[in-house]
Design a protein around this motif. Structure first.
Motif, PDB file in Angstrom:
ATOM      1  N   ALA A  40      48.527 114.523  27.488  1.00 30.86           N
ATOM      2  CA  ALA A  40      48.361 115.113  26.160  1.00 30.86           C
ATOM      3  C   ALA A  40      49.381 114.520  25.191  1.00 30.86           C
ATOM      4  CB  ALA A  40      48.525 116.626  26.235  1.00 30.86           C
ATOM      5  N   THR A  41      48.932 114.263  23.968  1.00 30.61           N
ATOM      6  CA  THR A  41      49.801 113.840  22.868  1.00 30.61           C
ATOM      7  C   THR A  41      49.521 114.785  21.715  1.00 30.61           C
ATOM      8  OG1 THR A  41      48.271 112.321  21.753  1.00 30.61           O
ATOM      9  CG2 THR A  41      49.496 111.437  23.652  1.00 30.61           C
ATOM     10  N   PRO A  42      50.253 114.682  20.605  1.00 38.16           N
ATOM     11  CA  PRO A  42      49.983 115.607  19.498  1.00 38.16           C
ATOM     12  C   PRO A  42      48.533 115.592  18.996  1.00 38.16           C
ATOM     13  CG  PRO A  42      52.093 114.558  19.171  1.00 38.16           C
ATOM     14  CD  PRO A  42      51.461 113.877  20.365  1.00 38.16           C
ATOM     15  N   ARG A  43      47.891 114.414  18.956  1.00 35.75           N
ATOM     16  CA  ARG A  43      46.529 114.344  18.418  1.00 35.75           C
ATOM     17  C   ARG A  43      45.466 114.035  19.452  1.00 35.75           C
ATOM     18  NH1 ARG A  43      46.851 109.945  13.869  1.00 35.75           N
ATOM     19  NH2 ARG A  43      48.175 108.960  15.439  1.00 35.75           N
ATOM     20  N   LEU A  44      45.867 113.708  20.676  1.00 36.61           N
ATOM     21  CA  LEU A  44      44.922 113.222  21.675  1.00 36.61           C
ATOM     22  C   LEU A  44      45.161 113.828  23.040  1.00 36.61           C
ATOM     23  CD1 LEU A  44      45.350 109.403  20.930  1.00 36.61           C
ATOM     24  CD2 LEU A  44      43.426 110.823  20.200  1.00 36.61           C
ATOM     25  N   TYR A  45      44.165 113.702  23.890  1.00 37.87           N
ATOM     26  CA  TYR A  45      44.393 113.838  25.318  1.00 37.87           C
ATOM     27  C   TYR A  45      43.586 112.744  26.002  1.00 37.87           C
ATOM     28  CZ  TYR A  45      40.011 116.513  25.587  1.00 37.87           C
ATOM     29  OH  TYR A  45      38.711 116.914  25.490  1.00 37.87           O
ATOM     30  N   LEU A  46      44.123 112.276  27.101  1.00 35.11           N
ATOM     31  CA  LEU A  46      43.496 111.238  27.898  1.00 35.11           C
ATOM     32  C   LEU A  46      43.043 111.873  29.201  1.00 35.11           C
ATOM     33  CD1 LEU A  46      45.501 109.788  25.937  1.00 35.11           C
ATOM     34  CD2 LEU A  46      45.755 108.052  27.690  1.00 35.11           C
ATOM     35  N   ARG A  47      41.856 111.490  29.654  1.00 36.52           N
ATOM     36  CA  ARG A  47      41.305 111.988  30.911  1.00 36.52           C
ATOM     37  C   ARG A  47      40.424 110.907  31.523  1.00 36.52           C
ATOM     38  NH1 ARG A  47      36.151 112.377  29.932  1.00 36.52           N
ATOM     39  NH2 ARG A  47      35.332 113.207  27.993  1.00 36.52           N
ATOM     40  N   PRO A  48      40.126 111.002  32.827  1.00 43.43           N
ATOM     41  CA  PRO A  48      39.236 110.025  33.451  1.00 43.43           C
ATOM     42  C   PRO A  48      37.823 110.088  32.858  1.00 43.43           C
ATOM     43  CG  PRO A  48      40.461 111.229  35.117  1.00 43.43           C
ATOM     44  CD  PRO A  48      40.704 111.925  33.801  1.00 43.43           C
ATOM     45  N   LEU A  49      37.101 109.003  33.011  1.00 42.54           N
ATOM     46  CA  LEU A  49      35.716 108.928  32.558  1.00 42.54           C
ATOM     47  C   LEU A  49      34.837 109.916  33.317  1.00 42.54           C
ATOM     48  CD1 LEU A  49      35.411 105.065  32.443  1.00 42.54           C
ATOM     49  CD2 LEU A  49      34.877 106.570  30.522  1.00 42.54           C
ATOM     50  N   LEU A  50      33.845 110.461  32.610  1.00 40.83           N
ATOM     51  CA  LEU A  50      32.868 111.367  33.206  1.00 40.83           C
ATOM     52  C   LEU A  50      31.468 110.915  32.788  1.00 40.83           C
ATOM     53  CD1 LEU A  50      34.750 114.707  32.505  1.00 40.83           C
ATOM     54  CD2 LEU A  50      34.434 113.611  34.735  1.00 40.83           C
ATOM     55  N   PRO A  51      30.433 111.266  33.553  1.00 37.92           N
ATOM     56  CA  PRO A  51      29.081 110.811  33.211  1.00 37.92           C
ATOM     57  C   PRO A  51      28.634 111.168  31.794  1.00 37.92           C
ATOM     58  CG  PRO A  51      29.106 111.686  35.439  1.00 37.92           C
ATOM     59  CD  PRO A  51      30.464 111.977  34.835  1.00 37.92           C
ATOM     60  N   TYR A  52      29.048 112.326  31.280  1.00 39.00           N
ATOM     61  CA  TYR A  52      28.603 112.704  29.941  1.00 39.00           C
ATOM     62  C   TYR A  52      29.259 111.896  28.822  1.00 39.00           C
ATOM     63  CZ  TYR A  52      32.706 115.860  29.778  1.00 39.00           C
ATOM     64  OH  TYR A  52      33.965 116.402  29.801  1.00 39.00           O
ATOM     65  N   ASP A  53      30.194 111.017  29.169  1.00 38.60           N
ATOM     66  CA  ASP A  53      30.806 110.142  28.165  1.00 38.60           C
ATOM     67  C   ASP A  53      29.886 108.992  27.760  1.00 38.60           C
ATOM     68  OD1 ASP A  53      33.319 111.477  27.973  1.00 38.60           O
ATOM     69  OD2 ASP A  53      33.931 110.533  29.865  1.00 38.60           O
ATOM     70  N   ALA A  54      28.819 108.765  28.489  1.00 38.83           N
ATOM     71  CA  ALA A  54      27.975 107.592  28.247  1.00 38.83           C
ATOM     72  C   ALA A  54      27.459 107.518  26.811  1.00 38.83           C
ATOM     73  CB  ALA A  54      26.815 107.556  29.239  1.00 38.83           C
ATOM     74  N   GLU A  55      26.872 108.578  26.312  1.00 35.50           N
ATOM     75  CA  GLU A  55      26.278 108.509  24.967  1.00 35.50           C
ATOM     76  C   GLU A  55      27.321 108.303  23.875  1.00 35.50           C
ATOM     77  OE1 GLU A  55      23.224 111.407  24.164  1.00 35.50           O
ATOM     78  OE2 GLU A  55      22.407 111.148  26.183  1.00 35.50           O
ATOM     79  N   PRO A  56      28.416 109.080  23.840  1.00 42.62           N
ATOM     80  CA  PRO A  56      29.399 108.818  22.779  1.00 42.62           C
ATOM     81  C   PRO A  56      30.084 107.456  22.919  1.00 42.62           C
ATOM     82  CG  PRO A  56      30.151 110.617  24.192  1.00 42.62           C
ATOM     83  CD  PRO A  56      28.745 110.305  24.588  1.00 42.62           C
ATOM     84  N   LEU A  57      30.300 106.999  24.146  1.00 46.07           N
ATOM     85  CA  LEU A  57      30.901 105.676  24.321  1.00 46.07           C
ATOM     86  C   LEU A  57      29.935 104.585  23.887  1.00 46.07           C
ATOM     87  CD1 LEU A  57      32.780 106.003  27.732  1.00 46.07           C
ATOM     88  CD2 LEU A  57      33.777 105.870  25.432  1.00 46.07           C
ATOM     89  N   PHE A  58      28.671 104.736  24.216  1.00 48.59           N
ATOM     90  CA  PHE A  58      27.681 103.746  23.813  1.00 48.59           C
ATOM     91  C   PHE A  58      27.588 103.655  22.291  1.00 48.59           C
ATOM     92  CE2 PHE A  58      23.280 102.720  22.582  1.00 48.59           C
ATOM     93  CZ  PHE A  58      23.208 101.418  23.079  1.00 48.59           C
ATOM     94  N   SER A  59      27.409 104.800  21.645  1.00 44.25           N
ATOM     95  CA  SER A  59      27.196 104.774  20.193  1.00 44.25           C
ATOM     96  C   SER A  59      28.459 104.429  19.414  1.00 44.25           C
ATOM     97  CB  SER A  59      26.635 106.120  19.713  1.00 44.25           C
ATOM     98  OG  SER A  59      27.552 107.162  19.963  1.00 44.25           O
ATOM     99  N   GLY A  60      29.627 104.832  19.899  1.00 41.78           N
ATOM    100  CA  GLY A  60      30.845 104.615  19.132  1.00 41.78           C
ATOM    101  C   GLY A  60      31.643 103.386  19.501  1.00 41.78           C
ATOM    102  N   LEU A  61      31.413 102.854  20.712  1.00 43.19           N
ATOM    103  CA  LEU A  61      32.240 101.737  21.191  1.00 43.19           C
ATOM    104  C   LEU A  61      31.419 100.588  21.771  1.00 43.19           C
ATOM    105  CD1 LEU A  61      34.428 104.320  22.823  1.00 43.19           C
ATOM    106  CD2 LEU A  61      35.566 102.480  21.660  1.00 43.19           C
ATOM    107  N   CYS A  62      30.731 100.869  22.848  1.00 45.39           N
ATOM    108  CA  CYS A  62      30.132  99.808  23.660  1.00 45.39           C
ATOM    109  C   CYS A  62      29.016  99.041  22.960  1.00 45.39           C
ATOM    110  CB  CYS A  62      29.617 100.391  24.969  1.00 45.39           C
ATOM    111  SG  CYS A  62      30.922 101.151  25.967  1.00 45.39           S
ATOM    112  N   ALA A  63      28.312  99.672  22.019  1.00 47.00           N
ATOM    113  CA  ALA A  63      27.228  98.995  21.300  1.00 47.00           C
ATOM    114  C   ALA A  63      27.700  98.411  19.969  1.00 47.00           C
ATOM    115  CB  ALA A  63      26.068  99.964  21.067  1.00 47.00           C
ATOM    116  N   ASP A  64      28.975  98.537  19.651  1.00 46.83           N
ATOM    117  CA  ASP A  64      29.520  98.040  18.383  1.00 46.83           C
ATOM    118  C   ASP A  64      30.115  96.647  18.602  1.00 46.83           C
ATOM    119  OD1 ASP A  64      31.178  97.453  16.149  1.00 46.83           O
ATOM    120  OD2 ASP A  64      31.469  99.592  15.746  1.00 46.83           O
ATOM    121  N   ALA A  65      29.499  95.645  18.005  1.00 47.11           N
ATOM    122  CA  ALA A  65      29.927  94.250  18.203  1.00 47.11           C
ATOM    123  C   ALA A  65      31.349  94.004  17.709  1.00 47.11           C
ATOM    124  CB  ALA A  65      28.952  93.303  17.522  1.00 47.11           C
ATOM    125  N   GLU A  66      31.801  94.723  16.695  1.00 47.45           N
ATOM    126  CA  GLU A  66      33.185  94.547  16.214  1.00 47.45           C
ATOM    127  C   GLU A  66      34.186  95.129  17.205  1.00 47.45           C
ATOM    128  OE1 GLU A  66      35.110  93.021  13.654  1.00 47.45           O
ATOM    129  OE2 GLU A  66      33.210  91.962  13.763  1.00 47.45           O
TER     130      GLU A  66
END
Length: 186
Positions: A9-35
């Motif tokens: 945990a940090t003031p604005r974030l928390y880090l955790r291991p990957l879970l199956p339900y992360d697929a859609e937000p990771l795809f739309s926000g990161l993995c499908a973004d060419a930049e």
């Protein structure tokens, strides 16, 4: 301190291991973004199934101790669908880990990766036997180089033809080598 930490945990974030339900937000926000994926070692995803495969692969590597990948989530908000980025440590030897990261474009320039990486690096360097955290950064990736410098990592030199970024070129590219080491009393 158990390793790897399941949650940081940090003031604005928390880090955790990957879970199956992360697929859609990771795809739309990161993995499908060419930049976002421009300087990564894998191609930009064109299908959600590719992101699901990535999660499965990284989860398996975590279990085997071959690499540890955490999802960056906003501290306030629901656990699900809240993926802002990924950060990873990969063992390079018994005393060295390699850092890698990516962040959704809407979160760039807010200091979030520095906030996430700082406690992770500190915890890793506090582990017995870990003396070095290193990172390779494409010579054209000025933004990541700045993050590494803000993390207290030192530029050690330019490595020629050492890193493959298939979203830019078919052949290996030059990279900067950054590192942060644990001080040892002599």
């Amino acid at each position: 301190m158990s390793w790897p930490p399941q949650r940081i945990a940090t003031p604005r974030l928390y880090l955790r291991p990957l879970l199956p339900y992360d697929a859609e937000p990771l795809f739309s926000g990161l993995c499908a973004d060419a930049e976002v994926t421009r300087y990564l070692g894998w191609r930009t995803h064109s299908m959600l199934a590719q992101t699901r495969e990535l999660i499965s692969y990284e989860t398996h590597r975590w279990t085997r101790g071959a690499a540890w990948t955490w999802v960056l989530c906003q501290a306030e908000g629901s656990e699900q669908g809240n993926a802002l980025g990924l950060i990873q440590l990969l063992p390079q030897s018994e005393f060295c880990l390699r850092l890698g990261f990516l962040l959704r474009r809407a979160s760039w320039g807010q200091g979030l990766m520095q906030e996430a990486a700082t406690p992770l690096i500190e915890q890793a360097l506090a582990r017995p036997g870990v003396y070095r955290i290193e990172a390779h950064c494409d010579v054209d990736n000025a933004a990541s180089a700045r993050v590494l410098e803000k993390l207290g990592m030192q530029l050690e030199g330019r490595l020629q033809r050492v890193i493959l970024h298939p979203n830019i070129a078919a052949s290996p590219r030059d990279a900067w080598l950054y590192a942060r080491t644990r001080e040892v009393a002599t």
